[in-house]
Design an enzyme around this catalytic site. Sequence first.
Site, PDB file in Angstrom:
ATOM      1  N   TYR A 296      -6.204  14.039  -0.168  1.00 26.42           N
ATOM      2  CA  TYR A 296      -6.401  12.715  -0.754  1.00 26.42           C
ATOM      3  C   TYR A 296      -7.874  12.449  -1.071  1.00 26.42           C
ATOM      4  O   TYR A 296      -8.256  11.334  -1.388  1.00 26.42           O
ATOM      5  CB  TYR A 296      -5.867  11.626   0.188  1.00 26.42           C
ATOM      6  CG  TYR A 296      -4.357  11.660   0.331  1.00 26.42           C
ATOM      7  CD1 TYR A 296      -3.545  11.275  -0.737  1.00 26.42           C
ATOM      8  CD2 TYR A 296      -3.750  12.101   1.494  1.00 26.42           C
ATOM      9  CE1 TYR A 296      -2.165  11.325  -0.632  1.00 26.42           C
ATOM     10  CE2 TYR A 296      -2.364  12.151   1.611  1.00 26.42           C
ATOM     11  CZ  TYR A 296      -1.582  11.760   0.545  1.00 26.42           C
ATOM     12  OH  TYR A 296      -0.207  11.803   0.646  1.00 26.42           O
TER      13      TYR A 296
ATOM     14  N   HIS B  18      -4.793  21.799  -1.296  1.00 27.86           N
ATOM     15  CA  HIS B  18      -3.585  21.118  -1.735  1.00 27.86           C
ATOM     16  C   HIS B  18      -3.857  19.680  -2.126  1.00 27.86           C
ATOM     17  O   HIS B  18      -4.859  19.079  -1.730  1.00 27.86           O
ATOM     18  CB  HIS B  18      -2.475  21.197  -0.690  1.00 27.86           C
ATOM     19  CG  HIS B  18      -2.800  20.485   0.590  1.00 27.86           C
ATOM     20  ND1 HIS B  18      -2.859  19.115   0.692  1.00 27.86           N
ATOM     21  CD2 HIS B  18      -3.073  20.954   1.821  1.00 27.86           C
ATOM     22  CE1 HIS B  18      -3.150  18.783   1.935  1.00 27.86           C
ATOM     23  NE2 HIS B  18      -3.301  19.876   2.640  1.00 27.86           N
TER      24      HIS B  18
END
Length: 543
Positions: free
Chosen positions: A106, A405
């Site tokens: 994030y 990721h």
Amino acid sequence: IDPRERAQLPVLPQGFTSSQFATALAEIIHYLGKQHVEINDKPLDDGWYIEHPNTHDAFNLFDSEDTVSSAAVYPGSVEDVQAIVRWANKFRMPIFPISIGRNFGYGGAAPRVRGSVVIDLGRRMNRILDINPDDCTCLVEPGVTFYALYEEIQKRGYKHLWIDVPDLGGGSVIGNTLDRGVGYTPYGDHFAMHSGMEVVLPRGHLVRTGMGALPGNNTWQTFPYGFGPYYDGIFTQSNFGIVTKMGMTLMPNPGGHESFMYTFEKEEDLPQIVEAIRPLRIGNILENVAQLKHVVQEVAALGKPRASCIHPGEALTDGIRRIATSLPYGDCTWIYYGTCYGPAELRNPKLKIIHAAFTRIPGARKIDPQTLPPDHYFWSRDRICSGVPDIRELSWLNWQPNGAHVFFSPICPIKGQDAERLLAIAGKWHNKYNLDIFPAFCVGAREMHLIINIVYDRGCEISRQNAYRCMRGMIQEAAGYGYGEYRTHLLFQDQVAATYNWKNGALMNLHNSIKDTLDPNGILAPGRLGIWPAAYRNRGWEL
Ligand code: ADP
């Protein structure tokens, strides 16, 4: 930039010359002490989850020099945080608070505006201020990780207390709650389970919310609302304040738990499984945020590189199928991980209802955990679903070289047709950018999050660009069907915020009014969640 050149090129905050920056830094160094201010002038080091950087996003999607800090400051007290905020106002310095900075996928510790000064709260403000074994609550500072809280509870011998942990336990209890992260026990909705905050506002004022506003109270952690408007929500997924303390409720040990696993044979079983889950989850027979994972995730969780799993020229689905046949429970497509809580006499009737519902789907099988080896992923889920921190999920990163990721995480109803539609959208964009798709549905009380983890090679520009473009495509197309993200990486926050645009962006207009009122100098985390202070707004910063 060549890392050797970097040493000569300190990153400057937005609008600063190097001498202006030096003047500002001298002042904060004078206040905090040299040892608590660190200029970001060394080569960027991605480290890894445990030794993570506070200078940039270790999982960069653009060039890692893009969202990079100019310096980090380490406050040791609430007064220090207030002083830093006042200093930032004086110099119009963009600041970016983090608790731990392990918000991997994030944005990590990265500020949205290059050259912001990161306030690393966690390094020194990491005390567990209270654990109340009678009320089952705690009060923590930003640097308290799920691991630290868990270990302290064990150390104190409070066997009747559980905590709730997210997939990775190294993050901060405050940081995760402020980003509205989730865990997997019945206390998994962290924001819903918190009680009371202490917040430094962007001009340096200090407030306590809920009962904390009443001097001498003894209910700050037991009654979240207090009296009058309830503000806590505006300090989550925002840039309206710096949280220096937060209360959290703790789950009483339910007196036993049993994790279980069902496998389903076919891709096309998805809508039926989802329809079976809905009434059970809303009726609280399925008691935790349960996960319906595609078997591809199970293969990735083995922690092996893609290159050693999928043969050259072989389609991903064929390779996965081939590997799945060698898994302890054999070939399957969807896997449901759940946990039942309480002593056996409470659990067994619930497990029976669940079994009857799932086995109505042809080919569904309950897997006996005793047939699974001790290093099987099931046991990692079992730990997490019973409040024991774990970092097994990191094994995924081995799928790609330089594995990084990013998550696509839209919300949808617990309905078969929505699950299929969202998955089809994601599949289309993954195909377009030649990416492997890793879907899992995380089922909340009345909705589910589709969580798709794009694993990419951060050392390869093409791989990064593919991940970035795929994300943008999925966000846009999903929004066209009314699906919105619950949370997103720093670099997609403008795009996602712009999809929440009912009545020409009425919601963003409200955010902007609050931002301009609380933070007139626009110093606190400009751009986070797509909320830009007036000085930046509509000046080309939005992505
Ligand atoms: P983690 O707990 O996973 O390590 P971070 O510390 O990176 O997470 O926090 C996640 C995000 O939440 C940060 O990028 C930051 O913008 C915001 N945040 C974290 N802690 C605070 C805080 N104490 N006050 C305000 N915002 C915070």
